[in-house]
Motif scaffolding. Structure first.
Motif, PDB file in Angstrom:
ATOM      1  N   SER A  52      -0.713 -85.249  60.227  1.00 47.53           N
ATOM      2  CA  SER A  52      -0.393 -86.514  60.882  1.00 47.53           C
ATOM      3  C   SER A  52      -0.158 -86.387  62.379  1.00 47.53           C
TER       4      SER A  52
ATOM      5  N   TYR B 152      -5.443 -85.300  48.924  1.00 45.38           N
ATOM      6  CA  TYR B 152      -4.400 -84.952  49.875  1.00 45.38           C
ATOM      7  C   TYR B 152      -4.359 -85.913  51.060  1.00 45.38           C
TER       8      TYR B 152
ATOM      9  N   GLN C 223      -0.127 -90.817  55.582  1.00 47.19           N
ATOM     10  CA  GLN C 223      -1.309 -91.407  54.977  1.00 47.19           C
ATOM     11  C   GLN C 223      -2.461 -91.143  55.927  1.00 47.19           C
ATOM     12  N   VAL C 224      -3.362 -90.271  55.547  1.00 44.92           N
ATOM     13  CA  VAL C 224      -4.490 -89.913  56.400  1.00 44.92           C
ATOM     14  C   VAL C 224      -5.662 -90.805  55.998  1.00 44.92           C
TER      15      VAL C 224
ATOM     16  N   VAL D  93       1.075 -73.536  66.757  1.00 45.93           N
ATOM     17  CA  VAL D  93       1.570 -74.903  66.907  1.00 45.93           C
ATOM     18  C   VAL D  93       1.270 -75.670  65.630  1.00 45.93           C
TER      19      VAL D  93
ATOM     20  N   THR E  33       4.761 -85.001  55.376  1.00 54.38           N
ATOM     21  CA  THR E  33       4.695 -84.309  56.660  1.00 54.38           C
ATOM     22  C   THR E  33       5.951 -83.470  56.845  1.00 54.38           C
ATOM     23  N   PRO E  34       5.888 -82.455  57.692  1.00 56.70           N
ATOM     24  CA  PRO E  34       7.090 -81.634  57.913  1.00 56.70           C
ATOM     25  C   PRO E  34       8.233 -82.430  58.529  1.00 56.70           C
ATOM     26  N   ASP E  35       7.922 -83.560  59.178  1.00 60.96           N
ATOM     27  CA  ASP E  35       9.039 -84.316  59.735  1.00 60.96           C
ATOM     28  C   ASP E  35       9.478 -85.464  58.841  1.00 60.96           C
TER      29      ASP E  35
ATOM     30  N   HIS F 155      -4.165 -87.282  62.848  1.00 59.51           N
ATOM     31  CA  HIS F 155      -4.776 -88.309  61.996  1.00 59.51           C
ATOM     32  C   HIS F 155      -3.722 -89.312  61.583  1.00 59.51           C
ATOM     33  N   TYR F 156      -3.659 -90.443  62.292  1.00 54.94           N
ATOM     34  CA  TYR F 156      -2.724 -91.499  61.892  1.00 54.94           C
ATOM     35  C   TYR F 156      -3.237 -92.843  62.346  1.00 54.94           C
TER      36      TYR F 156
ATOM     37  N   LEU G  60       3.733 -72.411  55.728  1.00 56.59           N
ATOM     38  CA  LEU G  60       2.363 -72.046  56.054  1.00 56.59           C
ATOM     39  C   LEU G  60       2.006 -72.451  57.475  1.00 56.59           C
ATOM     40  N   GLY G  61       2.496 -73.589  57.894  1.00 55.47           N
ATOM     41  CA  GLY G  61       2.176 -74.051  59.237  1.00 55.47           C
ATOM     42  C   GLY G  61       3.218 -73.630  60.229  1.00 55.47           C
ATOM     43  N   ASP G  62       4.024 -72.688  59.855  1.00 57.38           N
ATOM     44  CA  ASP G  62       5.095 -72.207  60.732  1.00 57.38           C
ATOM     45  C   ASP G  62       6.022 -73.342  61.136  1.00 57.38           C
ATOM     46  N   TYR G  63       6.403 -74.148  60.162  1.00 55.73           N
ATOM     47  CA  TYR G  63       7.298 -75.259  60.446  1.00 55.73           C
ATOM     48  C   TYR G  63       8.743 -74.865  60.199  1.00 55.73           C
TER      49      TYR G  63
ATOM     50  N   TYR H 104       0.497 -87.320  51.651  1.00 55.48           N
ATOM     51  CA  TYR H 104       1.131 -86.008  51.584  1.00 55.48           C
ATOM     52  C   TYR H 104       2.427 -86.104  52.370  1.00 55.48           C
TER      53      TYR H 104
ATOM     54  N   ARG I 297       0.222 -77.619  62.464  1.00 54.29           N
ATOM     55  CA  ARG I 297      -1.030 -77.818  61.739  1.00 54.29           C
ATOM     56  C   ARG I 297      -0.945 -79.070  60.871  1.00 54.29           C
ATOM     57  N   ASP I 298       0.103 -79.836  61.073  1.00 59.62           N
ATOM     58  CA  ASP I 298       0.339 -81.026  60.254  1.00 59.62           C
ATOM     59  C   ASP I 298      -0.782 -82.049  60.470  1.00 59.62           C
TER      60      ASP I 298
ATOM     61  N   ARG J 117       4.796 -90.211  67.641  1.00 60.00           N
ATOM     62  CA  ARG J 117       3.966 -89.217  68.350  1.00 60.00           C
ATOM     63  C   ARG J 117       3.975 -89.491  69.838  1.00 60.00           C
TER      64      ARG J 117
ATOM     65  N   VAL K 237       4.305 -94.259  63.148  1.00 56.86           N
ATOM     66  CA  VAL K 237       4.059 -92.872  63.532  1.00 56.86           C
ATOM     67  C   VAL K 237       3.416 -92.792  64.919  1.00 56.86           C
TER      68      VAL K 237
END
Lengths: 992, 129
Positions: free
Chosen positions: B125, A832, A844-845, B120, A837-839, B128-129, A741-744, A835, B122-123, A912, A908
């Motif tokens: 994290s 949610y 934890q939000v 790009v 993550t794609p990576d 939001h982290y 969905l997120g084009d991952y 959840y 949409r994750d 990032r 994280v």
């Protein structure tokens, strides 16, 4: 209503209309309150908001002198990290070093100069007034005995004080509560030099420690742990081999826990064991016998295994086996002289171990004299006892104290003597016991705020530079001394002048280069030593305590040390690596002894020696001899701030104040032990000391480990059962669809860790580093008793036992969020917030979390932590960061509020940050760009982080190692952390 | 970027110091009376050593971590425009505004829409982290 009603909107409207519009912003639903932005007047040159600046300096939490890189954000120090350029710690840092920043921003720092007024209380005074008064006192005290007491200070500051003392007719004395007097005296007995050598653990093939805790408190722990890991870890430095480690001592310390074999000898008999082993080596010619070995023949023949076995309490054949292993390893290193082994015959024990090294050929290769470790330059205990006697006799008119707290480690005696000194000045940054007894306090800058240098060992000059502006109205003691000596200029000028000589115009470049690397790093030439006349060495153990009394060993606490760590909440909250007890002291009692006395863990025992009495709660453990009790130092302060004061008991009270025959202090005393009838629920984070085959830790014998090939699965490996295979495949497909969905669909990393249990010693540096990096709250003793500790990374310690059930060591397993591929916590979060993550992280939000706590409930590893209270609330009941401690908070990490669940997310913010940097540089993230805080601090390099989808990464290689396994693999959580099994030197290690 | 100097290298845009302002405005006095009045404020502030207290217009809540440099890098290159227009995407044409005002809601839906359009991440994290 043009939009359809959904649950969110309904709740929002309800909340707003219910609470009223005025409360909108307070509920967090409306717009943020207006902020104002105030720019700098003049931009500081090296600060870019949002980016950190790193400064190289030196840690001064102990005398080892590890290099630091301090991460500074907008003028505040937020994290201490090791300096990779320093040959001492090579970029690693222990828990005490990490907690240094809590010393900088400690809420109980002395904020300005203080002087005792007529009423006897301290009042503030300005610097000029204080210095004027002090100058007058110095003039007055000339000829009446001026003494300047420092800690181990082999540095330009020490030189300056020496110079000034000469000027005023006084003297300087350095005092370390743990001064390793036995080791120095033993070196003098054996080799004619009392300087301390350095030890090359990295190249040792067999390590034998006689009570020397080189992984926690002995000499230079980070350096030695790093070296030890290379020698002892299974894949350490050499292909699949490991140096065996045997620990000899009456109790298992953190160092002892990492041994492959624990030889629990009677305290004081270690010397006899060493000589017996030397006798076996020489008589059977197991090693190239040195030319002058003939001089040892009389001594050694009096200490054959047969003659000493009974006194020591171990079998003859064990002594012969140890000697044979030690010699055959062709690179055996024996170490001795730890504080807990400082008995009345401690010097003789150290000399005997020196002889053992000598006959095995290790002196000059693995034991290198010439290093002259700074801690060995401190005065002996006899010197400080003599000072105390002089003070008592009124022979000291003016006393200065800097970097030492003798009123705590010589309780009673020094305090009394202090009152007989006409005028006493403390330079302490904190109101410790000694400062509380002084007449004037001129607080020094914290080591992170000052220019200085030190020489932790020969060849290494470690520099300090200020990394932040001084937090309080303090002044560097070097500046004060220069003023009192009538010199102009600051200490920085004095320091630079020293290095200017002989450099001419090249000085500026030298200075900049040196500040960038943190020091001048060179090797000291190894000094050859000759064996002295040891024919009359008497290693006989001191007499055992009589039947009314017990042998009590007072040992240095691994993180509180000689008490200096007690005012730092991270160190108080850190569970002791061996006992897992926090915020309190304890006395170790063997289960047999406890049964005989009718004791349970938590019952209080009053220990009374000839010198003092204190009561400690009992911790029942088989890791101590049945006829020995063991008590740690560090607690029991009567001053020193809110975290240290009036907490537990001071073990130094039990120790004598008279020096023994070699000028040291006995850390073994005879004491009576009586039950007081009181009980306390001591804080321990231990779940179970035994692993019970649950699959949390795996241990392999070395023979088995060597026989493994890639692709082997030596551990019980549960396949997904057939009936579940379809469900698991469906779930994987769902995850993949969600990612689409997120084009991952492109190449995504899968972040993972590999933790090598063969390298992990349990030192807990990673835990404190995690607290520092991730703004984790310290909750205090009461909440820890209720299990509310917040540490995202905990060290689980499981005992390893031999065939008789006696503990031989322990395996330590760092347990943190496993970032499961099939996480039990994710499907149960109603909002949610948890959840995937794609990576590959379990995200934890924090702002979505509503505090259901179902995720923590479902987690089988129990690595999710809930904020039960508002730990960040100013003046709140459970405030974790009272001003100015909040200045150390990392701005890259959210500070969590009450009601929010938190856990490790593999730093994280660092992931990032590295990804952002890589994008700016138009490249991908490389292996090694991202280093988690725990990985960065670990002195053993046990933790490796990386991308499991990158076949060239270190973590990918380690994840495929046949020693690798997943914890609780049978639950099919598919964790991203691979643990590599601990390898022990026995063939069939068992664990409970 | 001369004024907001760290926007293209860090997550913070970097409020220019008063020294940066006076660097130009000690010479640039303004072409219209209203401009001159505003610039006089800058010079007064510098003389009195008192930086102005800007009222923050573009503020995201504390639980959002917005990396400026990623957006400048991403929009700057993919839209093929100079940095000026990149900034205008979210902040509007600031150089023509007498007083800065919001041109976008800055709500999460607005952010996500742009992310989806530009394909790009949409994750959750990443912010939001």
């Amino acid at each position: 209503m043009t939009e359809p009603i959904n649950r969110r909107r309904f709740l929002k409207v309800l909340g707003v209309s219910g609470a009223g519009a005025a409360a909108v912003s307070a509920c967090g639903i409306g717009p943020e309150p207006t902020e104002r932005l105030i720019p700098y007047l003049i931009q500081p040159e090296d600060q870019i908001p949002g980016l950190a600046t790193y400064y190289a300096t030196t840690c001064r939490e102990c005398a080892a002198g590890c290099g630091l890189h301090v991460r500074v954000r907008e003028g505040r120090a937020v994290k201490l990290e090791g300096n990779p350029d320093s040959p001492i710690n090579r970029g690693r840092l222990c828990a005490r070093g990490q907690a240094g920043i809590q010393g900088l921003y400690n809420p109980d720092r002395v904020a300005r100069p203080m002087v005792r007024n007529a009423g006897g209380a301290f009042e503030a005074i300005d610097w000029d007034g204080a210095l004027q008064r002090l100058s007058a006192k110095v003039a007055e005290a000339r000829g009446k005995g001026i003494v300047f007491l420092t800690g181990a200070e082999v540095s330009t500051f020490g030189d300056l004080v020496d110079e000034w003392m000469r000027q005023v007719g006084g003297r300087r004395l350095s005092y370390e509560a743990f001064g390793f007097d036995a080791l120095r005296a033993g070196n003098r007995l054996a080799f004619g030099t009392s300087s301390l050598p350095t030890y090359d653990f990295a190249n040792a093939k067999y390590v034998l420690s006689f009570g020397a805790d080189f992984l926690d408190t002995w000499l230079s722990p980070v350096e030695f742990q790093n070296g030890f890991s290379r020698a002892h870890a299974f894949d350490g430095g050499r292909p699949a081999s490991m140096a065996k480690f045997v620990y000899v001592g009456p109790r298992m310390s953190l160092t002892g826990m990492n041994a492959d074999e624990w030889v629990g000898v009677r305290p004081g008999t270690e010397g006899a064991l060493a000589l017996a082993m030397a006798q076996v080596i020489v008589s059977r010619r197991l090693a190239a016998v040195p030319a002058d070995a003939g001089r040892l023949s009389a001594l050694l023949s009096a200490h054959t295994p047969r003659t000493v076995a009974e006194a020591i309490g171990i079998e003859q054949n064990v002594i012969v086996r140890l000697a044979t292993e030690f010699a055959n390893a062709r690179g055996g290193l024996a170490v001795a002289g730890g504080m807990a082994a400082q008995y009345a015959n401690g010097a003789e024990i150290a000399a005997a171990v020196n002889i053992l090294n000598y006959v095995a050929g290790s002196v000059g290769s693995l034991v290198k004299f010439g290093a002259d470790l700074a801690v060995g330059s401190a005065g002996t205990f006899a010197d400080v006892a003599a000072l105390t006697a002089d003070m008592e006799a009124g022979k000291v008119g003016l006393l200065f104290v800097h970097g030492a707290n003798p009123a705590y480690s010589l309780p009673g005696k020094f305090q009394q003597a202090l009152s007989k000194v006409a005028y006493k000045v403390s330079f302490s940054s904190y109101m410790d016991e000694t400062a509380a007894g002084c007449d004037m306090i001129l607080p020094d800058h914290h080591p992170l705020e000052q220019w200085a240098d030190s020489r932790p060992r020969a060849g290494v000059t470690a520099f300090q530079q200020p990394v932040v502006q001084p937090v309080f109205d303090t002044r560097q003691t070097g500046d004060v001394v220069l003023r009192l000596a009538g010199r102009t200029g600051t200490f920085q000028d004095y320091l630079q002048a020293k290095y200017r000589t002989g450099r001419g115009t090249g000085f500026d470049q030298f200075w900049l280069d040196t500040l960038a690397t943190g020091g001048v790093y060179g090797d000291a030439p190894t000094r050859a030593v000759r064996l002295g006349d040891v024919s009359n060495l008497a290693v006989a153990a001191p007499a055992a305590a009589n039947s009314e009394q017990q042998d009590v060993v007072v040992f240095p606490h691994p993180v509180l040390h000689d008490g200096r760590g007690a005012n730092k909440p991270w160190l108080q909250e850190l569970p002791d690596p061996v006992s897992k007890i926090a915020w309190h002291s304890w006395v170790e009692v063997h289960p047999d002894t406890a049964k005989a006395w009718g004791l349970a863990t938590g019952d209080f025992l009053l220990l009374k020696s000839d010198f003092g009495g204190q009561k400690f709660p009992v911790w029942i453990t088989a890791s101590v001899r049945p006829d020995v009790l063991a008590v740690p130092t560090g607690q029991g302060h009567t001053a020193y701030g809110r975290y240290a004061q009036d907490r537990s008991a001071n073990a130094f009270e039990l120790l004598g104040v008279q020096p023994n025959s070699y000028g040291g202090r006995n850390f073994l005393v005879s004491a009576s032990a009586t039950k007081t009838g009181e009980h306390r629920k001591i804080v321990t984070t231990e779940g179970s000391p035994r692993e019970r085959g649950r699959g949390t830790v795996e241990v392999l014998g070395v023979a088995r480990a060597k026989a493994l090939h890639a692709g082997d699965h030596p551990f019980h490996h549960e396949e997904t059962p057939e009936y579940a295979a379809e469900a698991v495949a469906w779930w994987a497909e769902q995850q993949h669809e969600k990612a689409e969905l997120g084009d991952y669909r492109g190449e995504q990393p899968r972040w993972g860790l590999a933790i090598d249990l063969s390298k992990c010693t349990g030192c807990s540096a990673c835990v404190t580093a995690c607290y520092a990096e991730n703004n984790i709250a310290t909750v205090g003793e009461d909440l820890m008793q209720r299990g509310r500790e917040m540490s995202w990374l905990r060290l689980e310690r499981y005992w390893l036992t031999d065939e008789h059930g006696a503990p031989q060591g322990a395996v330590n397993s760092p347990m943190l969020c496993q970032q499961c591929g099939n996480a039990p916590c994710e499907p149960v979060c109603p909002v949610y917030a948890a959840y995937h993550t794609p990576d590959g992280l379990n995200g934890q939000v924090y702002n979505r979390c509503v505090g259901t706590r179902y995720c923590s409930n479902n987690c089988p590893y129990k690595v999710r932590y809930f904020n039960w209270y508002n730990y960040a609330e100013r003046e709140g009941a459970y405030e974790a960061w009272p001003e100015p401690l909040s200045m150390l908070l990392n701005p890259d990490v959210t500070v969590r509020e009450k009601g929010v669940m938190e856990k490790c997310t593999f730093c994280v913010q660092r992931i990032r940050g590295a990804q952002n940097q890589a994008r700016l540089e138009d490249r991908n993230v490389r292996d090694g760009d991202i280093v988690t805080a725990c990985q960065q601090s670990c002195p053993s390099d046990a933790i490796v982080f990386g991308d499991l989808n990158d076949r060239r990464s270190r973590v990918y290689q380690l994840a495929g190692n046949p020693r690798g396994y997943h914890v609780l693999a049978g639950l099919n959580t598919k964790p991203a952390i691979t643990y590599l099994a601990r390898v022990v030197a026995q063939d069939t290690p068992s664990h409970g | 970027m001369y004024c907001h100097y760290s926007a293209s290298i860090a997550s913070e845009p970097g409020i220019p110091s008063l020294q940066t302002c006076i660097g130009c405005h000690q010479l640039v006095g303004g072409s219209t009376p209203s401009h001159q009045a505003e610039i006089r404020k800058v010079r007064d502030a510098w003389r009195e050593r008192k930086p102005p207290e800007w009222i923050r217009i573009h503020a995201l809540p504390g639980f959002v971590r917005f990396p400026h440099m990623r957006h400048i890098k991403g929009l700057g290159t993919s839209l093929g425009v100079e940095a000026n227009a990149t900034c205008a995407t979210c902040h509007g044409d600031v150089k023509t505004m007498p007083q800065v005002s919001l041109v976008a809601t800055l709500k999460m839906g607005w952010c996500v829409r742009c992310h989806v359009q530009n394909k790009v991440s949409r994750d959750c994290s990443v912010c939001h982290y």
